[in-house]
Write an enzyme that holds these catalytic residues in place. Structure first.
Site, PDB file in Angstrom:
ATOM      1  N   ASP A  72       0.851  -1.206   0.000  1.00 11.51           N
ATOM      2  CA  ASP A  72       0.000   0.000   0.000  1.00 11.51           C
ATOM      3  C   ASP A  72       0.878   1.244   0.000  1.00 11.51           C
ATOM      4  O   ASP A  72       0.972   1.946   1.003  1.00 11.51           O
ATOM      5  CB  ASP A  72      -0.916  -0.049   1.229  1.00 11.51           C
ATOM      6  CG  ASP A  72      -1.903   1.106   1.255  1.00 11.51           C
ATOM      7  OD1 ASP A  72      -2.235   1.624   0.167  1.00 11.51           O
ATOM      8  OD2 ASP A  72      -2.334   1.494   2.349  1.00 11.51           O
ATOM      9  N   LEU A  73       1.489   1.525  -1.142  1.00 12.79           N
ATOM     10  CA  LEU A  73       2.358   2.710  -1.233  1.00 12.79           C
ATOM     11  C   LEU A  73       1.640   3.868  -1.914  1.00 12.79           C
ATOM     12  O   LEU A  73       2.213   4.944  -2.072  1.00 12.79           O
ATOM     13  CB  LEU A  73       3.670   2.351  -1.940  1.00 12.79           C
ATOM     14  CG  LEU A  73       4.525   1.321  -1.181  1.00 12.79           C
ATOM     15  CD1 LEU A  73       5.796   0.989  -1.942  1.00 12.79           C
ATOM     16  CD2 LEU A  73       4.869   1.805   0.221  1.00 12.79           C
ATOM     17  N   LYS A  74       0.415   3.641  -2.329  1.00 15.16           N
ATOM     18  CA  LYS A  74      -0.431   4.710  -2.884  1.00 15.16           C
ATOM     19  C   LYS A  74       0.331   5.577  -3.875  1.00 15.16           C
ATOM     20  O   LYS A  74       0.501   6.788  -3.666  1.00 15.16           O
ATOM     21  CB  LYS A  74      -0.993   5.588  -1.751  1.00 15.16           C
ATOM     22  CG  LYS A  74      -1.799   4.834  -0.721  1.00 15.16           C
ATOM     23  CD  LYS A  74      -2.399   5.778   0.295  1.00 15.16           C
ATOM     24  CE  LYS A  74      -3.276   5.081   1.307  1.00 15.16           C
ATOM     25  NZ  LYS A  74      -2.562   4.185   2.224  1.00 15.16           N
ATOM     26  N   PRO A  77       2.792   9.459 -15.158  1.00 15.20           N
ATOM     27  CA  PRO A  77       2.539   8.098 -15.633  1.00 15.20           C
ATOM     28  C   PRO A  77       3.792   7.215 -15.682  1.00 15.20           C
ATOM     29  O   PRO A  77       3.785   6.090 -15.180  1.00 15.20           O
ATOM     30  CB  PRO A  77       1.957   8.317 -17.041  1.00 15.20           C
ATOM     31  CG  PRO A  77       1.300   9.649 -16.960  1.00 15.20           C
ATOM     32  CD  PRO A  77       2.132  10.472 -16.029  1.00 15.20           C
ATOM     33  N   THR A 105       6.528   7.193 -14.045  1.00 17.62           N
ATOM     34  CA  THR A 105       7.042   6.797 -12.725  1.00 17.62           C
ATOM     35  C   THR A 105       6.124   5.777 -12.059  1.00 17.62           C
ATOM     36  O   THR A 105       6.586   4.786 -11.489  1.00 17.62           O
ATOM     37  CB  THR A 105       7.189   8.059 -11.841  1.00 17.62           C
ATOM     38  OG1 THR A 105       7.997   8.992 -12.535  1.00 17.62           O
ATOM     39  CG2 THR A 105       7.834   7.735 -10.510  1.00 17.62           C
ATOM     40  N   ARG A 142     -13.027  -0.243  13.091  1.00 19.34           N
ATOM     41  CA  ARG A 142     -12.852  -0.181  14.544  1.00 19.34           C
ATOM     42  C   ARG A 142     -13.845  -1.111  15.228  1.00 19.34           C
ATOM     43  O   ARG A 142     -15.048  -0.804  15.291  1.00 19.34           O
ATOM     44  CB  ARG A 142     -13.070   1.266  15.047  1.00 19.34           C
ATOM     45  CG  ARG A 142     -11.957   2.229  14.646  1.00 19.34           C
ATOM     46  CD  ARG A 142     -10.639   1.843  15.298  1.00 19.34           C
ATOM     47  NE  ARG A 142      -9.522   2.672  14.905  1.00 19.34           N
ATOM     48  CZ  ARG A 142      -8.684   2.422  13.886  1.00 19.34           C
ATOM     49  NH1 ARG A 142      -8.863   1.363  13.127  1.00 19.34           N
ATOM     50  NH2 ARG A 142      -7.667   3.214  13.653  1.00 19.34           N
ATOM     51  N   GLY A 162      -5.266  -2.131  11.504  1.00 18.35           N
ATOM     52  CA  GLY A 162      -3.916  -1.957  12.032  1.00 18.35           C
ATOM     53  C   GLY A 162      -3.920  -1.859  13.539  1.00 18.35           C
ATOM     54  O   GLY A 162      -3.902  -2.858  14.258  1.00 18.35           O
ATOM     55  N   ARG A 163      -4.002  -0.621  14.040  1.00 15.55           N
ATOM     56  CA  ARG A 163      -3.855  -0.380  15.479  1.00 15.55           C
ATOM     57  C   ARG A 163      -4.808  -1.155  16.391  1.00 15.55           C
ATOM     58  O   ARG A 163      -4.388  -1.585  17.476  1.00 15.55           O
ATOM     59  CB  ARG A 163      -3.898   1.129  15.746  1.00 15.55           C
ATOM     60  CG  ARG A 163      -2.616   1.807  15.283  1.00 15.55           C
ATOM     61  CD  ARG A 163      -2.770   3.283  15.121  1.00 15.55           C
ATOM     62  NE  ARG A 163      -3.701   3.601  14.025  1.00 15.55           N
ATOM     63  CZ  ARG A 163      -4.013   4.829  13.658  1.00 15.55           C
ATOM     64  NH1 ARG A 163      -3.487   5.848  14.300  1.00 15.55           N
ATOM     65  NH2 ARG A 163      -4.841   5.032  12.650  1.00 15.55           N
TER      66      ARG A 163
HETATM   67  O1  C5P Z   1      -4.367   1.519  12.375  1.00 17.14           O
HETATM   68  P1  C5P Z   1      -5.507   1.604  11.407  1.00 17.14           P
HETATM   69  O2  C5P Z   1      -6.461   0.413  11.522  1.00 17.14           O
HETATM   70  O3  C5P Z   1      -6.204   2.930  11.416  1.00 17.14           O
HETATM   71  O4  C5P Z   1      -4.793   1.436   9.999  1.00 17.14           O
HETATM   72  C1  C5P Z   1      -5.441   1.614   8.766  1.00 17.14           C
HETATM   73  C2  C5P Z   1      -4.457   1.370   7.675  1.00 17.14           C
HETATM   74  O5  C5P Z   1      -5.109   1.575   6.440  1.00 17.14           O
HETATM   75  C3  C5P Z   1      -3.241   2.299   7.707  1.00 17.14           C
HETATM   76  O6  C5P Z   1      -2.120   1.513   7.341  1.00 17.14           O
HETATM   77  C4  C5P Z   1      -3.522   3.333   6.631  1.00 17.14           C
HETATM   78  O7  C5P Z   1      -2.352   3.727   5.953  1.00 17.14           O
HETATM   79  C5  C5P Z   1      -4.424   2.558   5.679  1.00 17.14           C
HETATM   80  N1  C5P Z   1      -5.341   3.355   4.890  1.00 17.14           N
HETATM   81  C6  C5P Z   1      -6.268   4.217   5.446  1.00 17.14           C
HETATM   82  N2  C5P Z   1      -7.085   4.950   4.634  1.00 17.14           N
HETATM   83  C7  C5P Z   1      -7.024   4.794   3.307  1.00 17.14           C
HETATM   84  C8  C5P Z   1      -6.123   3.917   2.736  1.00 17.14           C
HETATM   85  C9  C5P Z   1      -5.289   3.194   3.577  1.00 17.14           C
HETATM   86  O8  C5P Z   1      -6.354   4.328   6.655  1.00 17.14           O
HETATM   87  N3  C5P Z   1      -7.883   5.439   2.521  1.00 17.14           N
END
Ligand code: C5P
Length: 237
Positions: free
Chosen positions: A60-62, A67, A69, A187, A216-217
């Site tokens: 996920d480097l967005k 173009p 690059t 969440r 993530g968190r």
């Molecule tokens: O810790 P948390 O659950 O908030 O992490 C969400 C993950 O999703 C993060 O790695 C964040 O970079 C990614 N993300 C996001 N919103 C987006 C795309 C990716 O929160 N639109």
């Protein structure tokens, strides 16, 4: 391998921590997200480490650049064997089209699996107020804007999009059924919001039409991460 719907975001700062998390969560998690935090800290070895453990990588480097690059970055991602990767839809249609062509060509020339290409719509931490401050006049229209971006992604051959929970339902209604929807900002009940604004619980997001949830968190900061994974998996089954 068909990975499950849960993607764990490895937003940690060292290779070692990433490896510990992959080992710890491996019994229950098939897909790990490597974003700019971990990739900048640990680079491609972290992707190889995950692949060697027979797990899949969401890179996920967005990508958001001209173009030529973005196309080069997409080719490199295919060579790394990532399962999916992201680029910004706001890069414009030419970036999207050329990236799709590059991923397909790279995979076929090198006889590699074609990575799934996902478009980032609007980042989930952006609420209406922040967008307004940036000059985006979205009063009442956040979902429409996301659906519009998702349509552009689909029309230009992308496999899916990343969008936040409140937009999942509208995107699912507007786009073909096999168009992938990946949703961060998840969440489970009782988890703190952190910097996310547009959030939902796992079950709601799946019911609205999400294919994959990025968490993530809520897992990495939990007292008992495997229990938290179990709770999420139960909710989404
Ligand atoms: O810790 P948390 O659950 O908030 O992490 C969400 C993950 O999703 C993060 O790695 C964040 O970079 C990614 N993300 C996001 N919103 C987006 C795309 C990716 O929160 N639109």
């Amino acid at each position: 391998m068909s990975p499950s719907k849960l993607i764990v975001a490895l937003d940690v700062l060292t290779f070692q921590e990433a490896e510990e998390w992959v080992e710890r969560l491996s019994p229950k998690v098939d897909l790990f997200k490597v974003g700019s935090t971990l990739f900048t800290a640990a680079g491609t070895p972290v992707i190889e480490m995950i692949r060697q453990k027979n797990k899949e990588v969401f890179l996920d480097l967005k990508f958001h650049d001209i173009p030529n690059t973005v196309v080069g970055a997409c080719r490199a991602a295919v060579r790394l064997g990532v399962f999916m990767l992201t680029l910004h839809i706001m890069g414009g249609e030419r970036v999207l089209r050329e990236s799709v062509a590059a991923v397909t060509e790279e995979a076929s020339q090198r006889k590699l699996r074609k990575s799934l290409l996902l478009g980032v719509t609007l980042l989930t931490h952006l609420g209406r107020e922040t967008l307004g401050h940036l000059g985006w006049d979205l009063t009442g229209n956040m979902e429409e804007e996301v659906v519009h971006l998702a349509r552009i992604a689909s029309e230009n051959g992308l496999d899916g999009v990343v969008c936040s929970p409140p937009e999942v339902h509208s995107v699912r209604q507007a786009l073909r059924q096999d168009f992938l929807i990946v949703v961060p900002g998840i969440r489970p009940l009782g988890s703190p919001l952190h910097d996310q604004v547009r959030v939902s619980q796992p079950k709601e997001a799946i019911e609205a039409g999400a294919d994959y949830l990025v968490v993530g968190r809520p897992i990495l900061e939990s007292q008992n991460p495997l229990e938290m994974v179990d709770l999420i998996l139960k909710e989404i089954q």
